[in-house]
Scaffold this motif. Structure first.
Motif, PDB file in Angstrom:
ATOM      1  N   SER A  73       0.826  -1.212   0.000  1.00 53.53           N
ATOM      2  CA  SER A  73       0.000   0.000   0.000  1.00 53.53           C
ATOM      3  C   SER A  73       0.857   1.258   0.000  1.00 53.53           C
ATOM      4  O   SER A  73       0.487   2.284  -0.567  1.00 53.53           O
ATOM      5  CB  SER A  73      -0.926   0.008   1.223  1.00 53.53           C
ATOM      6  OG  SER A  73      -1.837  -1.076   1.169  1.00 53.53           O
ATOM      7  N   TYR A  74       2.019   1.200   0.644  1.00 48.33           N
ATOM      8  CA  TYR A  74       2.902   2.360   0.667  1.00 48.33           C
ATOM      9  C   TYR A  74       3.406   2.707  -0.725  1.00 48.33           C
ATOM     10  O   TYR A  74       3.712   3.857  -1.022  1.00 48.33           O
ATOM     11  CB  TYR A  74       4.091   2.089   1.581  1.00 48.33           C
ATOM     12  CG  TYR A  74       3.815   2.441   3.018  1.00 48.33           C
ATOM     13  CD1 TYR A  74       4.062   3.711   3.504  1.00 48.33           C
ATOM     14  CD2 TYR A  74       3.282   1.503   3.887  1.00 48.33           C
ATOM     15  CE1 TYR A  74       3.804   4.044   4.814  1.00 48.33           C
ATOM     16  CE2 TYR A  74       3.022   1.818   5.206  1.00 48.33           C
ATOM     17  CZ  TYR A  74       3.282   3.091   5.665  1.00 48.33           C
ATOM     18  OH  TYR A  74       3.015   3.421   6.961  1.00 48.33           O
ATOM     19  N   PHE A  77      -0.385   3.580  -3.178  1.00 44.56           N
ATOM     20  CA  PHE A  77      -1.238   4.746  -2.941  1.00 44.56           C
ATOM     21  C   PHE A  77      -0.409   5.975  -2.587  1.00 44.56           C
ATOM     22  O   PHE A  77       0.383   5.942  -1.643  1.00 44.56           O
ATOM     23  CB  PHE A  77      -2.226   4.468  -1.800  1.00 44.56           C
ATOM     24  CG  PHE A  77      -3.183   3.348  -2.090  1.00 44.56           C
ATOM     25  CD1 PHE A  77      -4.228   3.527  -2.981  1.00 44.56           C
ATOM     26  CD2 PHE A  77      -3.017   2.116  -1.477  1.00 44.56           C
ATOM     27  CE1 PHE A  77      -5.110   2.494  -3.241  1.00 44.56           C
ATOM     28  CE2 PHE A  77      -3.888   1.073  -1.741  1.00 44.56           C
ATOM     29  CZ  PHE A  77      -4.933   1.263  -2.633  1.00 44.56           C
ATOM     30  N   PRO A  78      -0.592   7.085  -3.291  1.00 46.60           N
ATOM     31  CA  PRO A  78       0.072   8.339  -2.904  1.00 46.60           C
ATOM     32  C   PRO A  78      -0.562   8.890  -1.633  1.00 46.60           C
ATOM     33  O   PRO A  78      -1.715   8.588  -1.306  1.00 46.60           O
ATOM     34  CB  PRO A  78      -0.185   9.259  -4.105  1.00 46.60           C
ATOM     35  CG  PRO A  78      -1.406   8.705  -4.765  1.00 46.60           C
ATOM     36  CD  PRO A  78      -1.366   7.217  -4.539  1.00 46.60           C
ATOM     37  N   ILE A  79       0.201   9.692  -0.919  1.00 41.43           N
ATOM     38  CA  ILE A  79      -0.268  10.196   0.370  1.00 41.43           C
ATOM     39  C   ILE A  79      -1.515  11.064   0.227  1.00 41.43           C
ATOM     40  O   ILE A  79      -2.398  11.061   1.081  1.00 41.43           O
ATOM     41  CB  ILE A  79       0.868  10.987   1.051  1.00 41.43           C
ATOM     42  CG1 ILE A  79       2.026  10.054   1.370  1.00 41.43           C
ATOM     43  CG2 ILE A  79       0.380  11.669   2.322  1.00 41.43           C
ATOM     44  CD1 ILE A  79       3.217  10.749   1.981  1.00 41.43           C
ATOM     45  N   ASP A  80      -1.616  11.804  -0.865  1.00 41.90           N
ATOM     46  CA  ASP A  80      -2.721  12.759  -1.010  1.00 41.90           C
ATOM     47  C   ASP A  80      -3.930  12.212  -1.771  1.00 41.90           C
ATOM     48  O   ASP A  80      -4.844  12.962  -2.085  1.00 41.90           O
ATOM     49  CB  ASP A  80      -2.222  14.021  -1.715  1.00 41.90           C
ATOM     50  CG  ASP A  80      -1.582  13.706  -3.071  1.00 41.90           C
ATOM     51  OD1 ASP A  80      -1.384  12.518  -3.380  1.00 41.90           O
ATOM     52  OD2 ASP A  80      -1.275  14.666  -3.807  1.00 41.90           O
ATOM     53  N   LYS A  81      -3.975  10.918  -2.055  1.00 43.12           N
ATOM     54  CA  LYS A  81      -5.103  10.351  -2.801  1.00 43.12           C
ATOM     55  C   LYS A  81      -6.303  10.160  -1.878  1.00 43.12           C
ATOM     56  O   LYS A  81      -6.198   9.537  -0.819  1.00 43.12           O
ATOM     57  CB  LYS A  81      -4.719   9.010  -3.431  1.00 43.12           C
ATOM     58  CG  LYS A  81      -5.845   8.409  -4.287  1.00 43.12           C
ATOM     59  CD  LYS A  81      -5.404   7.148  -4.983  1.00 43.12           C
ATOM     60  CE  LYS A  81      -6.534   6.525  -5.797  1.00 43.12           C
ATOM     61  NZ  LYS A  81      -7.031   7.465  -6.820  1.00 43.12           N
ATOM     62  N   SER A  92      -8.640   9.139   3.214  1.00 38.73           N
ATOM     63  CA  SER A  92      -7.348   8.892   2.567  1.00 38.73           C
ATOM     64  C   SER A  92      -7.266   7.439   2.115  1.00 38.73           C
ATOM     65  O   SER A  92      -7.489   6.519   2.907  1.00 38.73           O
ATOM     66  CB  SER A  92      -6.208   9.206   3.534  1.00 38.73           C
ATOM     67  OG  SER A  92      -4.976   8.703   3.044  1.00 38.73           O
ATOM     68  N   LEU A  94      -4.601   5.828   1.325  1.00 35.86           N
ATOM     69  CA  LEU A  94      -3.469   5.181   1.981  1.00 35.86           C
ATOM     70  C   LEU A  94      -3.830   4.752   3.398  1.00 35.86           C
ATOM     71  O   LEU A  94      -3.575   3.611   3.795  1.00 35.86           O
ATOM     72  CB  LEU A  94      -2.274   6.134   2.007  1.00 35.86           C
ATOM     73  CG  LEU A  94      -1.019   5.616   2.719  1.00 35.86           C
ATOM     74  CD1 LEU A  94      -0.518   4.346   2.061  1.00 35.86           C
ATOM     75  CD2 LEU A  94       0.068   6.670   2.741  1.00 35.86           C
ATOM     76  N   ARG A 182       8.411   5.055   7.208  1.00 33.48           N
ATOM     77  CA  ARG A 182       8.318   5.982   6.078  1.00 33.48           C
ATOM     78  C   ARG A 182       7.498   7.208   6.434  1.00 33.48           C
ATOM     79  O   ARG A 182       7.626   8.253   5.798  1.00 33.48           O
ATOM     80  CB  ARG A 182       7.703   5.281   4.866  1.00 33.48           C
ATOM     81  CG  ARG A 182       7.955   6.035   3.568  1.00 33.48           C
ATOM     82  CD  ARG A 182       6.946   5.724   2.493  1.00 33.48           C
ATOM     83  NE  ARG A 182       5.671   6.365   2.768  1.00 33.48           N
ATOM     84  CZ  ARG A 182       4.696   6.475   1.860  1.00 33.48           C
ATOM     85  NH1 ARG A 182       4.865   5.990   0.652  1.00 33.48           N
ATOM     86  NH2 ARG A 182       3.557   7.047   2.168  1.00 33.48           N
ATOM     87  N   PRO A 186       9.869  11.411   3.425  1.00 30.48           N
ATOM     88  CA  PRO A 186      10.817  10.899   2.426  1.00 30.48           C
ATOM     89  C   PRO A 186      12.237  11.359   2.736  1.00 30.48           C
ATOM     90  O   PRO A 186      12.445  12.356   3.419  1.00 30.48           O
ATOM     91  CB  PRO A 186      10.310  11.521   1.112  1.00 30.48           C
ATOM     92  CG  PRO A 186       9.597  12.763   1.547  1.00 30.48           C
ATOM     93  CD  PRO A 186       8.967  12.433   2.868  1.00 30.48           C
TER      94      PRO A 186
END
Length: 355
Positions: A73-74, A77-81, A92, A94, A182, A186
């Motif tokens: 999943s990391y 999926f982008p953090i802002d999706k 979210s 994620l 994470r 980043p």
């Protein structure tokens, strides 16, 4: 008040192996003892036991797959999706994926262990009288023997499919915690070493924009003793990454009489007494906003680090370990203040000393 209870009303005496004989003592609240043990289907039917073993192993395998899904999943999926999930609404993607996969992984390990215990491990009840907290040698030896017996009855050594899938699921689950690191963010790589002023060159300088008026700045508009805040040309408050960029690009613009500037290099980086320093404190990165006109000292409001702007912004008090970086500025053909390069050293806390 007490009443005599006729003997015919007393419970019938029970077998001595299952409890005390109530009739002998005449106590209606005596220990009734344990009921006769009834074997489970898996105790007498090996096919049922094998089926239960496969069910438990399936739960452990699902746990392993869910843990792998958690890690994946990391990447996926982008953090802002943001997605819509009924009845939760917009959430979210994620966070939803992480919560779902980790929940399934932990649930399947727990459910598999419970199902294993209820269907395959021994369920014979073994009462024991209370004893002192400190056990004697005989009791310790008895506990060890019971442990060995329990291990043998659990089938942990004999049922290899169960054992291997349990070990696999338990070994994978801790990886979820490793992947969660994470969330610290980043890796910065070289992003902290430079600011957006790095795009400025002598051939293509960047104008200094007043953060209050959003207009270019001229040297003659800055009076001695004043403090102004500036940002790079092209950076707008409405930009999506404004906060990230201004956290490195923000400037303090002060004007000090040239004869009062103690540091020669600082005088060269400025223009006619106009000096441009980073607004970010070199202690923990707080924005500096307090300025003493008479002493030319800038004060960080977070931990009271004090910098002498007339002497290269060196630290004269507080926990900050390094001077504020200074930006080289000049004017263009129209008289507007411009930067011709980046700071000589990274702005903010002194991470770069250890990199």
């Amino acid at each position: 008040m007490s009443h005599d209870i006729p003997e015919e009303k007393l419970p019938e005496a029970q077998d001595a192996s299952h409890g005390h004989e109530v009739a002998e003592h005449g106590d209606p609240f005596a220990d009734p003892g344990l009921p006769a043990h009834e074997p489970r289907r898996t105790d007498i039917d090996e096919r049922a036991a094998k089926r239960a073993e496969r069910q438990v192993s399936l739960m452990f395998i699902v746990s392993m797959l869910a843990t792998i899904g958690f890690i994946a999943s990391y990447v996926i999926f982008p953090i802002d999706k943001i997605i819509y999930v009924f009845p939760l609404g917009h959430i979210s993607a994620l966070n939803f994926a992480l919560g779902l996969t980790l929940g399934v992984a932990l649930f399947c390990i727990g459910a598999g262990a419970v199902h294993w215990a209820r269907t395959l491990m021994s369920d014979v009840e073994m009462p024991a009288e209370r004893h002192a907290i400190e056990a004697d040698d005989e009791v310790r030896n008895d506990v060890i023997e019971q442990f060995k017996t329990g291990a043998a009855e659990s089938g942990f050594g004999r049922r290899k499919l169960l054992r291997n899938t349990l070990i696999g699921s338990m070994a994978l689950v801790p990886l979820s915690g490793v992947v969660l690191l994470r969330d610290l963010g980043p890796l910065p790589e070289k992003k902290l070493d430079h600011t957006n002023w790095n795009e400025a060159t002598p051939a293509k300088p960047i104008q200094l924009i007043n953060m209050n008026t959003n207009q270019p700045m001229k040297a003659e508009d800055i009076v001695v003793g004043s403090l102004t805040f500036a940002k790079p040309e092209g950076l707008e408050d409405s930009d999506e990454d404004f906060q990230q960029r201004i956290a490195k690009d923000a400037l303090m613009i002060v004007r000090i009489a040239p004869e009062d500037i103690k540091d020669a290099k600082s005088r060269e980086l400025g223009f006619e007494g106009v000096l441009a320093y980073s607004k970010i404190c070199t202690h923990v990165g707080c924005p500096i906003s307090l300025y003493e006109q008479q002493t030319h000292h800038a004060l960080c409001p977070c931990h009271q680090s004090t910098f002498d702007l007339s002497d290269g912004a060196r630290v004269i008090f507080g926990p900050a370990g390094h001077p504020l970086p200074q930006l080289k500025i000049t004017t263009d053909e129209k008289g507007f203040l411009v930067a011709t390069g980046d700071f000589a050293k990274p702005v903010g806390p002194s991470f770069w000393e250890r990199s």
